[in-house]
Design a protein around this motif. Sequence first.
Motif, short mmCIF file in Angstrom:
data_model
loop_
_atom_site.label_atom_id
_atom_site.label_comp_id
_atom_site.label_asym_id
_atom_site.label_seq_id
_atom_site.Cartn_x
_atom_site.Cartn_y
_atom_site.Cartn_z
N PHE A 1 17.78 1.96 -14.06
CA PHE A 1 17.87 1.00 -12.49
C PHE A 1 17.61 2.61 -11.87
O PHE A 1 16.25 2.45 -10.54
CB PHE A 1 19.42 1.72 -11.80
CG PHE A 1 19.53 1.33 -10.22
CD1 PHE A 1 18.96 -0.05 -9.81
CD2 PHE A 1 20.39 1.92 -9.52
CE1 PHE A 1 19.63 -0.32 -8.72
CE2 PHE A 1 20.53 1.59 -8.00
CZ PHE A 1 19.79 0.25 -7.95
N VAL A 2 17.86 3.70 -11.99
CA VAL A 2 17.26 5.06 -10.54
C VAL A 2 15.64 5.07 -11.29
O VAL A 2 15.09 5.22 -10.26
CB VAL A 2 18.21 5.81 -11.53
CG1 VAL A 2 17.32 7.90 -10.91
CG2 VAL A 2 18.78 6.16 -11.34
N GLU A 3 15.23 5.31 -12.57
CA GLU A 3 14.00 4.63 -12.50
C GLU A 3 12.96 4.21 -11.71
O GLU A 3 12.06 4.12 -11.31
CB GLU A 3 13.63 4.53 -14.09
CG GLU A 3 12.00 4.76 -14.71
CD GLU A 3 12.05 4.49 -15.68
OE1 GLU A 3 10.93 4.83 -16.52
OE2 GLU A 3 13.00 5.49 -16.57
N ILE A 4 13.03 2.30 -11.83
CA ILE A 4 13.54 1.94 -10.87
C ILE A 4 13.00 2.21 -9.93
O ILE A 4 12.33 1.65 -8.67
CB ILE A 4 13.85 0.60 -11.43
CG1 ILE A 4 13.77 -0.68 -12.33
CG2 ILE A 4 13.02 -1.02 -9.94
CD1 ILE A 4 14.58 -1.01 -12.96
N ILE B 1 12.51 5.04 -8.41
CA ILE B 1 11.51 6.44 -8.15
C ILE B 1 10.74 5.32 -8.20
O ILE B 1 9.30 5.98 -7.43
CB ILE B 1 11.68 7.10 -8.80
CG1 ILE B 1 12.99 8.18 -8.98
CG2 ILE B 1 10.95 8.21 -9.21
CD1 ILE B 1 14.03 9.05 -10.77
N LEU B 2 10.38 4.39 -9.31
CA LEU B 2 8.63 3.87 -8.77
C LEU B 2 8.14 3.59 -7.63
O LEU B 2 7.23 3.25 -7.06
CB LEU B 2 8.80 2.88 -10.30
CG LEU B 2 8.68 3.97 -11.31
CD1 LEU B 2 8.30 2.64 -12.38
CD2 LEU B 2 7.57 4.51 -12.02
N ILE B 3 9.39 2.22 -7.41
CA ILE B 3 9.10 1.98 -5.38
C ILE B 3 8.69 3.20 -4.72
O ILE B 3 7.82 2.67 -4.17
CB ILE B 3 10.44 0.80 -5.88
CG1 ILE B 3 10.56 0.09 -5.72
CG2 ILE B 3 10.20 0.43 -4.38
CD1 ILE B 3 12.04 -0.16 -6.35
N GLY B 4 9.93 3.74 -5.10
CA GLY B 4 10.10 5.34 -4.12
C GLY B 4 7.72 6.04 -3.88
O GLY B 4 7.61 5.98 -3.20
N MET B 5 7.54 5.55 -5.63
CA MET B 5 6.17 6.14 -5.73
C MET B 5 5.52 5.46 -4.87
O MET B 5 4.08 6.21 -4.33
CB MET B 5 6.22 6.55 -6.90
CG MET B 5 5.24 7.25 -7.75
SD MET B 5 4.79 9.04 -6.86
CE MET B 5 3.23 9.19 -7.74
N VAL B 6 5.67 4.41 -5.28
CA VAL B 6 4.44 3.30 -5.14
C VAL B 6 4.22 3.02 -2.67
O VAL B 6 3.30 3.06 -2.34
CB VAL B 6 4.89 1.95 -4.62
CG1 VAL B 6 3.77 1.04 -4.20
CG2 VAL B 6 4.54 1.44 -6.40
N ILE B 7 5.43 3.59 -2.32
CA ILE B 7 5.54 4.04 -1.10
C ILE B 7 5.13 5.09 -0.41
O ILE B 7 4.23 5.30 0.56
CB ILE B 7 6.96 3.61 -0.09
CG1 ILE B 7 7.64 1.95 -0.70
CG2 ILE B 7 7.27 4.04 1.37
CD1 ILE B 7 8.88 2.21 -0.40
#
Length: 107
Positions: A67-70, A72-78
């Motif tokens: 869940f945290v990895e997902i 982090i990935l969404i935050g990276m895209v933003i």
Amino acid sequence: MERKKIDPNSRDYNFSDIEPDERFVQTTKEFWITVGVFGVFTLLMMVNLFVINKIDAFVMGFPLWIFVEICILIGMVIAVVLVVSYVYRDMDITPHGKLKSKGKKQA
């Protein structure tokens, strides 16, 4: 301080006599910001995989680390969208090109 005129056929000059190209200054800034964003992403992923991975908890049916990895990935895209929108600038790459203004995008 006035800069000395440099003869293009001579190699007798000081580096301080060269006027910095605004495009190189901008691309250097873009490079370091990109490296910084990627470094933060890498650090967050390593902390997630080495620290949070050991916690036996579940969020919405997923293990906590996934869940945290997902997130982090969404935050990276933003973060990438924000960097590309507000930091990167269009520029002309011809020998005497200039940076384009941050105003309206030209077609």
